[in-house]
Design a protein around this motif. Sequence first.
Motif, PDB file in Angstrom:
ATOM      1  N   CYS A  22     -23.307  20.083  21.881  1.00 44.39           N
ATOM      2  CA  CYS A  22     -22.499  19.001  21.330  1.00 44.39           C
ATOM      3  C   CYS A  22     -21.127  19.060  21.986  1.00 44.39           C
ATOM      4  N   ALA A  23     -20.805  18.011  22.707  1.00 45.33           N
ATOM      5  CA  ALA A  23     -19.486  17.902  23.322  1.00 45.33           C
ATOM      6  C   ALA A  23     -18.567  17.162  22.356  1.00 45.33           C
ATOM      7  N   TYR A  24     -17.398  17.748  22.079  1.00 45.70           N
ATOM      8  CA  TYR A  24     -16.500  17.106  21.120  1.00 45.70           C
ATOM      9  C   TYR A  24     -15.133  16.847  21.749  1.00 45.70           C
ATOM     10  N   SER A  25     -14.474  15.850  21.232  1.00 42.71           N
ATOM     11  CA  SER A  25     -13.120  15.520  21.660  1.00 42.71           C
ATOM     12  C   SER A  25     -12.334  15.075  20.446  1.00 42.71           C
ATOM     13  N   GLY A  26     -11.014  15.139  20.568  1.00 45.59           N
ATOM     14  CA  GLY A  26     -10.163  14.726  19.461  1.00 45.59           C
ATOM     15  C   GLY A  26      -9.888  15.831  18.468  1.00 45.59           C
ATOM     16  N   LEU A  27     -10.404  17.022  18.754  1.00 42.60           N
ATOM     17  CA  LEU A  27     -10.144  18.173  17.892  1.00 42.60           C
ATOM     18  C   LEU A  27      -9.391  19.202  18.717  1.00 42.60           C
ATOM     19  N   ASP A  55     -16.790  28.595  12.467  1.00 43.63           N
ATOM     20  CA  ASP A  55     -15.383  28.239  12.302  1.00 43.63           C
ATOM     21  C   ASP A  55     -14.579  28.590  13.550  1.00 43.63           C
ATOM     22  N   SER A  56     -13.281  28.343  13.501  1.00 46.06           N
ATOM     23  CA  SER A  56     -12.433  28.554  14.676  1.00 46.06           C
ATOM     24  C   SER A  56     -12.342  30.019  15.076  1.00 46.06           C
ATOM     25  N   ASP A  57     -12.638  30.924  14.163  1.00 48.86           N
ATOM     26  CA  ASP A  57     -12.619  32.353  14.475  1.00 48.86           C
ATOM     27  C   ASP A  57     -13.955  32.843  15.009  1.00 48.86           C
ATOM     28  N   GLY A  58     -14.918  31.917  15.106  1.00 48.60           N
ATOM     29  CA  GLY A  58     -16.227  32.292  15.616  1.00 48.60           C
ATOM     30  C   GLY A  58     -17.167  32.868  14.583  1.00 48.60           C
ATOM     31  N   ILE A  59     -16.793  32.773  13.331  1.00 47.40           N
ATOM     32  CA  ILE A  59     -17.656  33.281  12.265  1.00 47.40           C
ATOM     33  C   ILE A  59     -18.699  32.228  11.934  1.00 47.40           C
ATOM     34  N   ALA A  60     -19.974  32.633  11.998  1.00 47.27           N
ATOM     35  CA  ALA A  60     -21.080  31.704  11.820  1.00 47.27           C
ATOM     36  C   ALA A  60     -21.779  31.912  10.481  1.00 47.27           C
ATOM     37  N   SER A  61     -22.374  30.841   9.996  1.00 45.14           N
ATOM     38  CA  SER A  61     -23.196  30.912   8.790  1.00 45.14           C
ATOM     39  C   SER A  61     -24.439  30.062   9.013  1.00 45.14           C
ATOM     40  N   TYR A  62     -25.524  30.432   8.328  1.00 46.77           N
ATOM     41  CA  TYR A  62     -26.805  29.776   8.555  1.00 46.77           C
ATOM     42  C   TYR A  62     -27.528  29.492   7.249  1.00 46.77           C
ATOM     43  N   ALA A  63     -28.334  28.450   7.280  1.00 52.51           N
ATOM     44  CA  ALA A  63     -29.254  28.213   6.176  1.00 52.51           C
ATOM     45  C   ALA A  63     -30.401  29.219   6.270  1.00 52.51           C
ATOM     46  N   ASP A  64     -30.977  29.544   5.140  1.00 51.94           N
ATOM     47  CA  ASP A  64     -32.061  30.525   5.132  1.00 51.94           C
ATOM     48  C   ASP A  64     -33.237  30.100   6.003  1.00 51.94           C
ATOM     49  N   ARG A  74     -19.737  28.514  20.024  1.00 45.86           N
ATOM     50  CA  ARG A  74     -18.788  27.494  20.435  1.00 45.86           C
ATOM     51  C   ARG A  74     -18.023  27.958  21.662  1.00 45.86           C
ATOM     52  N   ASP A  75     -17.683  27.007  22.502  1.00 48.04           N
ATOM     53  CA  ASP A  75     -16.911  27.250  23.709  1.00 48.04           C
ATOM     54  C   ASP A  75     -15.678  26.369  23.605  1.00 48.04           C
ATOM     55  N   THR A  80     -17.314  22.529  23.458  1.00 49.91           N
ATOM     56  CA  THR A  80     -18.719  22.356  23.117  1.00 49.91           C
ATOM     57  C   THR A  80     -19.127  23.331  22.017  1.00 49.91           C
ATOM     58  N   VAL A  81     -20.097  22.922  21.241  1.00 51.94           N
ATOM     59  CA  VAL A  81     -20.741  23.797  20.279  1.00 51.94           C
ATOM     60  C   VAL A  81     -22.232  23.718  20.554  1.00 51.94           C
ATOM     61  N   ASN A  82     -22.873  24.867  20.604  1.00 48.78           N
ATOM     62  CA  ASN A  82     -24.271  24.937  20.999  1.00 48.78           C
ATOM     63  C   ASN A  82     -25.130  25.497  19.878  1.00 48.78           C
ATOM     64  N   LEU A  83     -26.403  25.131  19.917  1.00 48.97           N
ATOM     65  CA  LEU A  83     -27.368  25.663  18.969  1.00 48.97           C
ATOM     66  C   LEU A  83     -28.584  26.121  19.755  1.00 48.97           C
ATOM     67  N   MET A  84     -28.776  27.428  19.809  1.00 47.80           N
ATOM     68  CA  MET A  84     -29.949  27.990  20.466  1.00 47.80           C
ATOM     69  C   MET A  84     -31.031  28.161  19.417  1.00 47.80           C
ATOM     70  N   MET A  85     -32.172  27.522  19.649  1.00 42.32           N
ATOM     71  CA  MET A  85     -33.261  27.538  18.677  1.00 42.32           C
ATOM     72  C   MET A  85     -34.464  28.256  19.270  1.00 42.32           C
ATOM     73  N   ASN A  86     -34.861  29.337  18.651  1.00 35.52           N
ATOM     74  CA  ASN A  86     -36.015  30.120  19.088  1.00 35.52           C
ATOM     75  C   ASN A  86     -37.109  30.097  18.022  1.00 35.52           C
ATOM     76  N   SER A  87     -38.302  30.477  18.447  1.00 36.06           N
ATOM     77  CA  SER A  87     -39.445  30.553  17.524  1.00 36.06           C
ATOM     78  C   SER A  87     -39.586  29.262  16.719  1.00 36.06           C
ATOM     79  N   LEU A  88     -39.548  28.162  17.411  1.00 38.75           N
ATOM     80  CA  LEU A  88     -39.574  26.865  16.736  1.00 38.75           C
ATOM     81  C   LEU A  88     -40.903  26.611  16.049  1.00 38.75           C
TER      82      LEU A  88
END
Length: 125
Positions: A22-27, A55-64, A74-75, A80-88
């Motif tokens: 996800c490429a973002y702008s304006g933030l 969040d901005s500190d790089g702390i992530a949270s996930y749904a079960d 995030r970069d 950009t913010v990325n989502l790597m999805m494995n074992s789909l």
Amino acid sequence: HVQLVESGGGLVQPGGSLRLSCAYSGLTIRVYNTYCLAWFRQAPGTERDGIAAIDSDGIASYADSVKGRFTVSRDNANNTVNLMMNSLKPEDTAMYYCAAERGYCPSFDPRYWTNWGQGTQVTVS
């Protein structure tokens, strides 16, 4: 004006992997002291569900439902913010949306998020 553009969706076999971006702008840090980026998904006939946030500190949270299989990152240099999805799994099939919110990460309730991308389709079959 915040803009979010998702990419990377597609068709993948069960057990496979896919990486969304996800490429973002304006933030910008100059404008907002901190902001949260997240991924939601919505299958036909269901509600939109939050699955990962960072969040901005790089702390992530996930749904079960995705914990241990998906990784959000995030970069800030490349906005950009990325989502790597494995074992789909087939139940991961949905439209995936990027979202952003000023401040620290709110709950995964989509009512608390005001900035959305257009979505990218992921089909696991």
